[in-house]
Write a protein that holds these residues in place. Structure first.
Motif, PDB file in Angstrom:
ATOM      1  N   GLY A  67      31.900 -30.391  37.946  1.00  0.00           N
ATOM      2  CA  GLY A  67      31.286 -29.375  38.804  1.00  0.00           C
ATOM      3  C   GLY A  67      31.650 -27.959  38.391  1.00  0.00           C
ATOM      4  N   LEU A  68      32.213 -27.786  37.175  1.00  0.00           N
ATOM      5  CA  LEU A  68      32.648 -26.450  36.726  1.00  0.00           C
ATOM      6  C   LEU A  68      31.509 -25.433  36.782  1.00  0.00           C
ATOM      7  CD1 LEU A  68      34.739 -24.533  35.335  1.00  0.00           C
ATOM      8  CD2 LEU A  68      33.875 -25.411  33.146  1.00  0.00           C
ATOM      9  N   ARG A  69      31.773 -24.349  37.514  1.00  0.00           N
ATOM     10  CA  ARG A  69      30.799 -23.255  37.594  1.00  0.00           C
ATOM     11  C   ARG A  69      31.397 -22.020  36.922  1.00  0.00           C
ATOM     12  NH1 ARG A  69      28.510 -23.455  43.754  1.00  0.00           N
ATOM     13  NH2 ARG A  69      27.410 -21.614  43.016  1.00  0.00           N
ATOM     14  N   GLY A  70      30.523 -21.155  36.401  1.00  0.00           N
ATOM     15  CA  GLY A  70      30.966 -19.972  35.663  1.00  0.00           C
ATOM     16  C   GLY A  70      31.922 -19.117  36.484  1.00  0.00           C
ATOM     17  N   ARG A  71      32.972 -18.633  35.824  1.00  0.00           N
ATOM     18  CA  ARG A  71      34.013 -17.844  36.498  1.00  0.00           C
ATOM     19  C   ARG A  71      33.783 -16.343  36.383  1.00  0.00           C
ATOM     20  NH1 ARG A  71      34.640 -22.714  38.600  1.00  0.00           N
ATOM     21  NH2 ARG A  71      36.786 -23.363  38.873  1.00  0.00           N
ATOM     22  N   GLY A  72      32.684 -15.921  35.735  1.00  0.00           N
ATOM     23  CA  GLY A  72      32.460 -14.482  35.538  1.00  0.00           C
ATOM     24  C   GLY A  72      31.777 -13.801  36.701  1.00  0.00           C
ATOM     25  N   ARG A  90      38.152 -31.974  39.826  1.00  0.00           N
ATOM     26  CA  ARG A  90      37.472 -32.030  41.126  1.00  0.00           C
ATOM     27  C   ARG A  90      38.439 -32.222  42.288  1.00  0.00           C
ATOM     28  NH1 ARG A  90      33.012 -31.406  43.068  1.00  0.00           N
ATOM     29  NH2 ARG A  90      31.047 -31.515  41.984  1.00  0.00           N
ATOM     30  N   ALA A  91      39.642 -32.732  41.959  1.00  0.00           N
ATOM     31  CA  ALA A  91      40.619 -32.991  43.032  1.00  0.00           C
ATOM     32  C   ALA A  91      41.053 -31.686  43.711  1.00  0.00           C
ATOM     33  CB  ALA A  91      41.816 -33.735  42.458  1.00  0.00           C
ATOM     34  N   SER A  92      40.808 -30.565  43.068  1.00  0.00           N
ATOM     35  CA  SER A  92      41.118 -29.269  43.693  1.00  0.00           C
ATOM     36  C   SER A  92      39.815 -28.571  44.071  1.00  0.00           C
ATOM     37  CB  SER A  92      41.842 -28.352  42.718  1.00  0.00           C
ATOM     38  OG  SER A  92      43.017 -28.924  42.302  1.00  0.00           O
ATOM     39  N   GLY A  93      39.908 -27.727  45.087  1.00  0.00           N
ATOM     40  CA  GLY A  93      38.755 -26.904  45.441  1.00  0.00           C
ATOM     41  C   GLY A  93      37.942 -27.476  46.577  1.00  0.00           C
ATOM     42  N   THR A  94      36.704 -27.024  46.662  1.00  0.00           N
ATOM     43  CA  THR A  94      35.820 -27.436  47.755  1.00  0.00           C
ATOM     44  C   THR A  94      34.619 -28.178  47.175  1.00  0.00           C
ATOM     45  OG1 THR A  94      34.417 -25.492  47.665  1.00  0.00           O
ATOM     46  CG2 THR A  94      36.419 -25.300  48.995  1.00  0.00           C
ATOM     47  N   GLU A  95      33.744 -28.622  48.057  1.00  0.00           N
ATOM     48  CA  GLU A  95      32.571 -29.387  47.642  1.00  0.00           C
ATOM     49  C   GLU A  95      31.743 -28.627  46.583  1.00  0.00           C
ATOM     50  OE1 GLU A  95      31.903 -32.435  48.335  1.00  0.00           O
ATOM     51  OE2 GLU A  95      29.963 -32.367  47.287  1.00  0.00           O
ATOM     52  N   GLN A  96      31.452 -27.364  46.900  1.00  0.00           N
ATOM     53  CA  GLN A  96      30.596 -26.608  45.976  1.00  0.00           C
ATOM     54  C   GLN A  96      31.377 -25.770  44.969  1.00  0.00           C
ATOM     55  OE1 GLN A  96      27.441 -24.402  48.082  1.00  0.00           O
ATOM     56  NE2 GLN A  96      27.681 -25.861  49.745  1.00  0.00           N
ATOM     57  N   SER A  97      32.679 -25.734  45.137  1.00  0.00           N
ATOM     58  CA  SER A  97      33.509 -24.907  44.239  1.00  0.00           C
ATOM     59  C   SER A  97      34.708 -25.734  43.801  1.00  0.00           C
ATOM     60  CB  SER A  97      34.004 -23.652  44.961  1.00  0.00           C
ATOM     61  OG  SER A  97      32.983 -23.033  45.689  1.00  0.00           O
ATOM     62  N   TYR A 139      40.109 -23.314  44.900  1.00  0.00           N
ATOM     63  CA  TYR A 139      39.036 -22.711  45.696  1.00  0.00           C
ATOM     64  C   TYR A 139      39.173 -23.180  47.146  1.00  0.00           C
ATOM     65  CZ  TYR A 139      36.080 -20.554  42.139  1.00  0.00           C
ATOM     66  OH  TYR A 139      35.569 -19.734  41.176  1.00  0.00           O
ATOM     67  N   GLY A 140      38.835 -22.306  48.065  1.00  0.00           N
ATOM     68  CA  GLY A 140      38.929 -22.670  49.479  1.00  0.00           C
ATOM     69  C   GLY A 140      40.124 -22.011  50.153  1.00  0.00           C
ATOM     70  N   VAL A 141      40.940 -21.305  49.386  1.00  0.00           N
ATOM     71  CA  VAL A 141      42.079 -20.617  49.998  1.00  0.00           C
ATOM     72  C   VAL A 141      41.550 -19.475  50.887  1.00  0.00           C
ATOM     73  CG1 VAL A 141      42.367 -18.990  48.060  1.00  0.00           C
ATOM     74  CG2 VAL A 141      44.325 -19.538  49.517  1.00  0.00           C
ATOM     75  N   ILE A 201      37.913 -18.010  49.690  1.00  0.00           N
ATOM     76  CA  ILE A 201      37.435 -17.719  48.333  1.00  0.00           C
ATOM     77  C   ILE A 201      36.712 -18.972  47.833  1.00  0.00           C
ATOM     78  CG2 ILE A 201      38.135 -17.189  45.952  1.00  0.00           C
ATOM     79  CD1 ILE A 201      38.668 -14.846  47.872  1.00  0.00           C
ATOM     80  N   ALA A 202      35.404 -18.890  47.747  1.00  0.00           N
ATOM     81  CA  ALA A 202      34.590 -20.037  47.301  1.00  0.00           C
ATOM     82  C   ALA A 202      33.165 -19.541  47.105  1.00  0.00           C
ATOM     83  CB  ALA A 202      34.608 -21.150  48.351  1.00  0.00           C
ATOM     84  N   PHE A 203      32.426 -20.211  46.245  1.00  0.00           N
ATOM     85  CA  PHE A 203      31.040 -19.781  46.007  1.00  0.00           C
ATOM     86  C   PHE A 203      30.228 -19.829  47.289  1.00  0.00           C
ATOM     87  CE2 PHE A 203      32.335 -21.127  41.717  1.00  0.00           C
ATOM     88  CZ  PHE A 203      32.026 -19.951  41.032  1.00  0.00           C
TER      89      PHE A 203
END
Ligand SMILES: Cc1cc2nc3c(=O)[nH]c(=O)nc-3n(C[C@H](O)[C@H](O)[C@H](O)COP(=O)(O)O)c2cc1C
Ligand code: SF4
Length: 595
Positions: free
Chosen positions: A207-212, A386-393, A415-417, A453-455
């Motif tokens: 699920g990697l999304r661009g970090r820029g 994927r074990a870290s972060g949120t569903e979309q991030s 992500y999600g903090v 902090i999440a998309f």
């Protein structure tokens, strides 16, 4: 043959004289002569078959290129709002006084020039300056005194005490990307063992999304590019990092370059590219030497070049291209124009770079952090990520934290903090607002500190600037607005003119001459820019004004023209004149201000 002729000839003989390298040649000439001599322009024009006017327009486009000589010591003070908060302007004034030079000018003897420049990406260790491309952080009166002494004694910059140039990584919190030291070549080995399709599948599943900033899915971008027809395919790593308050790519380039190059090489293998580029912002010139060394080490270890890791036909190499002080060149299509040696004016999109990019060939452009994350995924797998972060991030995000807190620096979080958690961790107290995602981002008030902090909530390229209750938020807004006016490429009217109109109206507010009419005008112009500007710079430039007008209306309303002045002014007569001239009722309020 003149010395300039010899220098330019040497430059051109080292290359295939491609016009694409024009900007790189101009950077070398600027570095050598502290400006671009007219003779060099003529020679480049003849040899590269580019008109003189075109070359001069390119020189004027980039802030670090000059047609007239800069001082032997070319000093640029970083002027982000965080540098201001740390006192950059009094230090600049002090240095100018000691050296006997005016800001923005070169001293009569040609020894030194001092000026301001946009954020140099050292906000956690500011105020900062660049001297002949080398960064000096943590400025104070003692350091200014030292620098002035070195200049007056004509000590060359490479002989200055090394401790002046120490820029720390300042990592305060590590997670998946930063805590592990992946062994040299392990992502490439994974590529060789698992194969291109399986690895692309893994990046997709992660699920990697661009970090820029924009957050486009990396695997989708790579797949479209791989499948696009073209003679060549290219990989570009966007290390332009110009968004004010963002400095997380600096530490990746400094201490995790190997992993970043690994991610680029893996991407090259997947999309079928033989060539990659690192587009490095001019402000990070001081990182270039070490990056070149890392590239050479990788070539020597068989991790770059021909038949990588002994795999027949797996050829890939990476070249560094320098930027020259233009924020807009972080926008991917402007970046590609710049790499082709031109002014960084954003292209019409579509077509997108994945199908028509560098030299009109399919090109992947990704942020530094995206490539680092991709290399980690290759080694540890999609589930681990994927074990870290949120569903979309999924995964983690590097934040560059600066401003009013006791522990600024780099923080890596899943992500999600929440914003509240981040503020607590970095020692921020009495916070009035957080500016997330840089000048083009969002101003978050305390009642929204629960947000994450999440998309899907508050997305960010990495900038996180903190303002306590003592700060005048309008100073922040003004600084960002001036930044956008300065950095607009000037191609389209909504951004070029809209930005300047906003600047004038904002100044009216700041000096207490504005009325409600002016606020309304700002909203109208801001919305116009958002809907009609040609690229992301113009569509996001009004954000700081629009966001603070909505979330911090008090900072505007308390400065509006004091109604007690009105009796001294014949409003009815002004309204009548206004109606007569314009035929519009709403202009009347404006006339009231003009008086
Ligand atoms: C004005 C402007 C400046 C940008 N600056 C950067 C930048 O400095 N670094 C970056 O990675 N992306 C920047 N971007 C986003 C790039 O256009 C592009 O989306 C990004 O490099 C893609 O990489 P990613 O998918 O890995 O995020 C900028 C966009 C705009 C509109
Ligand atoms: S929006 Fe601004 S930066 Fe973008 S093309 Fe228009 S003038 Fe240039």
């Amino acid at each position: 043959m003149s010395e300039i002729n010899r220098f330019v000839s040497r430059l051109l003989s080292n290359t295939d004289d491609a016009p694409d390298l024009l900007l790189q040649h101009l950077c070398s000439i600027q570095h050598h002569y502290s400006h671009i001599p007219e003779e060099a322009v003529q020679l480049l024009s003849e040899r590269l078959h580019i008109s003189r006017v075109e070359i001069v327009s390119i020189v004027y486009f980039y802030a670090f290129l000059h047609m007239h000589s800069q001082g032997d010591y070319d000093i640029r003070f970083s002027d982000n709002i965080t540098d201001r908060m740390l006192g950059n302007l009094p230090l600049l004034e002090s240095m100018c006084k000691k050296l006997g030079v005016k800001p923005g000018e070169t001293r009569a003897d040609g020894r030194v020039s001092v000026e301001l420049t946009s954020c140099t990406g050292i906000c956690d260790q500011g105020p900062a300056l660049l001297v002949n491309g080398m960064a000096v952080s943590r400025l104070d009166e003692r350091r200014i005194h030292k620098i002035v002494g070195l200049i007056e004694a004509r000590i060359p910059v490479d002989k200055w005490p090394k401790k002046l140039f120490v820029i720390e990584d300042n990592i305060q919190r590590r997670d998946k990307l930063l805590e592990d030291v992946t062994t040299h070549g392990s992502a490439i080995e994974a590529f060789v063992v698992k194969g291109s399709d399986a690895l692309l599948e893994s990046v997709d599943k992660s699920g990697l999304r661009g970090r820029g900033g924009a957050g486009f899915k990396a695997a989708t971008k790579w797949r479209i590019c791989r499948d696009a027809p073209g003679k060549e395919h290219y990989v570009i790593c966007n290390a332009d990092e110009g968004e004010p308050g963002t400095f997380k790519d600096r530490i990746l380039l400094n201490s995790y370059a190997d992993v970043m190059f690994e991610g680029m090489t893996m991407c090259g293998g997947i999309i079928g590219a033989k060539k990659g580029f690192l587009y490095l912002r001019g402000e990070y010139l001081y990182l270039r030497h070490a990056l070149e060394e890392t590239l050479q080490e990788r070539r020597d270890a068989g991790l770059l070049g021909k038949d990588i890791l002994g795999q027949d036909g797996f050829d890939f190499d990476i070249e560094i291209h320098m930027g020259a002080g233009a924020y807009i060149c972080g926008e991917e299509s402007a970046l590609i124009e710049s790499m082709e040696g031109k002014r960084g004016i954003p292209r019409n999109r579509p077509p997108f770079p994945v199908s028509v990019g560098y030299k009109n060939q399919p090109t992947v452009v990704n942020n530094v952090e995206t490539f680092v994350a991709a290399a980690r995924i290759a080694v540890y797998g999609a589930d681990w990520f994927r074990a870290s972060g949120t569903e979309q991030s999924s995964g983690t995000k590097l934040l560059s934290i600066s401003g009013d807190c006791t522990r600024p620096g780099i923080y890596e979080y899943p992500y999600g903090v929440s914003i509240r958690q981040v503020l607590e961790d970095c020692g921020a107290e009495d916070t009035q607002a957080v500016q997330v995602s840089g000048a083009a981002g969002f101003t978050i008030p305390p009642q929204e500190f629960y947000r994450t902090i999440a998309f899907e909530d508050v997305p960010t390229g990495g900038s996180f600037m903190i303002f306590n209750q003592k700060r005048d938020l309008l100073e922040m807004v003004k600084n960002f607005n001036e930044f956008f006016c300065h950095e607009s490429c000037g191609f389209c009217t909504p951004c070029r003119i809209g930005g300047t109109l906003m600047k004038d109206l904002l100044n009216k507010v700041i000096v207490g001459h504005a009325t409600a009419y002016d606020l309304n005008e700002m909203k109208k112009i801001g919305l116009l820019m958002k809907t009609t500007a040609h690229c992301g710079l113009g569509t996001t430039a009004p954000n700081p004004i629009l966001d603070t007008m909505e979330k911090f209306p008090g900072i505007y309303s308390k400065r509006l023209l004091n109604r007690s002045y009105e009796p001294a002014f014949d409003l009815d007569a002004a309204l009548e004149v206004s109606r007569h001239i314009t035929g519009r009722d709403d202009e009347a309020a404006h006339i009231r201000y003009e008086r």
